[in-house]
Design a protein around this motif. Structure first.
Motif, mmCIF file in Angstrom:
data_model
loop_
_atom_site.group_PDB
_atom_site.id
_atom_site.type_symbol
_atom_site.label_atom_id
_atom_site.label_comp_id
_atom_site.label_asym_id
_atom_site.label_seq_id
_atom_site.Cartn_x
_atom_site.Cartn_y
_atom_site.Cartn_z
ATOM 1 N N VAL A 183 0.740 -1.334 0.221
ATOM 2 C CA VAL A 183 -0.404 0.115 -0.157
ATOM 3 C C VAL A 183 0.577 1.317 0.016
ATOM 4 C CG1 VAL A 183 -1.645 0.648 1.169
ATOM 5 C CG2 VAL A 183 -1.254 -1.468 1.363
ATOM 6 N N ASP A 184 0.816 2.711 -0.934
ATOM 7 C CA ASP A 184 1.435 3.072 -1.595
ATOM 8 C C ASP A 184 0.879 4.175 -2.161
ATOM 9 O OD1 ASP A 184 3.612 5.628 -1.808
ATOM 10 O OD2 ASP A 184 4.885 4.361 -0.915
ATOM 11 N N ASP A 185 -0.029 5.729 -1.910
ATOM 12 C CA ASP A 185 -0.440 6.226 -2.747
ATOM 13 C C ASP A 185 0.635 6.712 -4.179
ATOM 14 O OD1 ASP A 185 1.268 8.222 -1.393
ATOM 15 O OD2 ASP A 185 -0.483 8.796 -0.359
ATOM 16 N N SER A 186 1.974 6.399 -3.904
ATOM 17 C CA SER A 186 2.656 6.709 -5.393
ATOM 18 C C SER A 186 2.358 5.641 -6.184
ATOM 19 C CB SER A 186 3.832 7.457 -4.924
ATOM 20 O OG SER A 186 5.048 7.692 -5.694
ATOM 21 N N ALA A 233 3.902 -13.013 -5.168
ATOM 22 C CA ALA A 233 3.150 -12.227 -5.644
ATOM 23 C C ALA A 233 2.975 -11.215 -4.795
ATOM 24 C CB ALA A 233 1.791 -13.699 -5.390
ATOM 25 N N VAL A 234 2.691 -10.378 -5.759
ATOM 26 C CA VAL A 234 1.845 -8.858 -5.179
ATOM 27 C C VAL A 234 1.147 -8.534 -5.899
ATOM 28 C CG1 VAL A 234 3.162 -6.422 -4.428
ATOM 29 C CG2 VAL A 234 4.653 -8.042 -4.811
ATOM 30 N N ASP A 235 0.592 -8.139 -4.572
ATOM 31 C CA ASP A 235 -0.954 -7.173 -4.580
ATOM 32 C C ASP A 235 -0.849 -5.740 -4.473
ATOM 33 O OD1 ASP A 235 -3.425 -8.829 -5.979
ATOM 34 O OD2 ASP A 235 -2.122 -9.967 -3.813
ATOM 35 N N SER A 236 -0.894 -4.800 -4.940
ATOM 36 C CA SER A 236 -1.098 -3.472 -4.807
ATOM 37 C C SER A 236 -2.296 -2.525 -4.600
ATOM 38 C CB SER A 236 0.193 -2.653 -5.872
ATOM 39 O OG SER A 236 -0.123 -2.083 -7.128
ATOM 40 N N PHE A 237 -2.233 -1.215 -3.821
ATOM 41 C CA PHE A 237 -3.680 -0.695 -3.405
ATOM 42 C C PHE A 237 -2.733 0.975 -3.750
ATOM 43 C CE2 PHE A 237 -3.445 -4.852 -1.930
ATOM 44 C CZ PHE A 237 -4.690 -5.711 -2.706
ATOM 45 N N SER A 238 -3.321 1.707 -3.690
ATOM 46 C CA SER A 238 -2.823 3.133 -3.810
ATOM 47 C C SER A 238 -3.411 3.634 -2.109
ATOM 48 C CB SER A 238 -3.906 3.657 -4.898
ATOM 49 O OG SER A 238 -4.876 3.386 -4.487
ATOM 50 N N GLY A 239 -4.357 3.217 -1.666
ATOM 51 C CA GLY A 239 -4.598 3.647 -0.667
ATOM 52 C C GLY A 239 -5.081 2.027 0.805
ATOM 53 N N ALA A 240 -5.601 2.905 2.050
ATOM 54 C CA ALA A 240 -5.748 2.200 2.350
ATOM 55 C C ALA A 240 -7.963 1.101 2.532
ATOM 56 C CB ALA A 240 -6.300 3.310 4.567
ATOM 57 N N GLY A 241 -8.203 2.858 2.302
ATOM 58 C CA GLY A 241 -9.516 2.288 2.090
ATOM 59 C C GLY A 241 -10.109 1.058 0.855
ATOM 60 N N GLU A 242 -8.781 0.928 -0.593
ATOM 61 C CA GLU A 242 -8.868 -0.356 -1.593
ATOM 62 C C GLU A 242 -8.521 -1.847 -0.801
ATOM 63 O OE1 GLU A 242 -6.506 -0.753 -5.416
ATOM 64 O OE2 GLU A 242 -6.702 1.263 -4.753
ATOM 65 N N LEU A 243 -7.342 -1.040 -0.013
ATOM 66 C CA LEU A 243 -6.987 -2.730 0.645
ATOM 67 C C LEU A 243 -8.219 -3.008 1.673
ATOM 68 C CD1 LEU A 243 -5.000 -5.008 1.439
ATOM 69 C CD2 LEU A 243 -4.249 -3.126 3.049
#
Length: 133
Positions: A16-19, A36-46
């Motif tokens: 989780v990183d907003d950049s 394996a990586v799932d990336s998220f732009s913010g807390a809500g998304e995760l």
């Protein structure tokens, strides 16, 4: 006839990183090392995608647009999820590592990071990539 149970076949990282640039570079780095990586732009998304056992480790940025990594880890823990977590930050030098430990983070990496530092921390906490036993 009963269907076979689904088993995880690889170690999964929630990043989780907003950049977008940080998400892309860390995702590529960890994927190239076999995770394996799932990336998220913010807390809500995760949090909207979070299921118990879905991830082996969380890599959370301290400063997020809508929240912060410490509050996000607290929300994860409140759901009964105990997977280890690493806090990453380019800010707050000095007290952030103590705050991270106090909040329950098992690892702490400062940005800009050496290529191996995040991989080494993930490997230390969940083991090498590959099949989960």
């Amino acid at each position: 006839m009963a269907l076979p149970l689904t088993q995880k076949t690889e170690r999964r990282v929630a990043l989780v990183d907003d950049s977008p640039a940080v998400r892309q570079s860390l995702s590529m780095l960890l994927k190239n090392r076999g995770y394996a990586v799932d990336s998220f732009s913010g807390a809500g998304e995760l949090l909207s995608a979070l299921e118990e056992g879905a991830f082996d480790i969380f890599v959370l940025d301290l400063k997020l647009q809508e929240s912060n990594g410490i509050a996000l880890l607290s929300a994860i823990r409140s759901r009964g999820i105990a997977a280890p977590a690493i806090l990453i930050t380019g800010w707050e030098a000095g007290i952030a590592d103590k705050q991270a430990r106090d909040a329950g983070f098992e690892g702490f990496v400062r940005k800009p990071m050496l290529e191996t530092s995040i991989v080494d921390e993930v490997r230390r906490l969940v083991g090498p990539p590959g099949p989960v036993s």
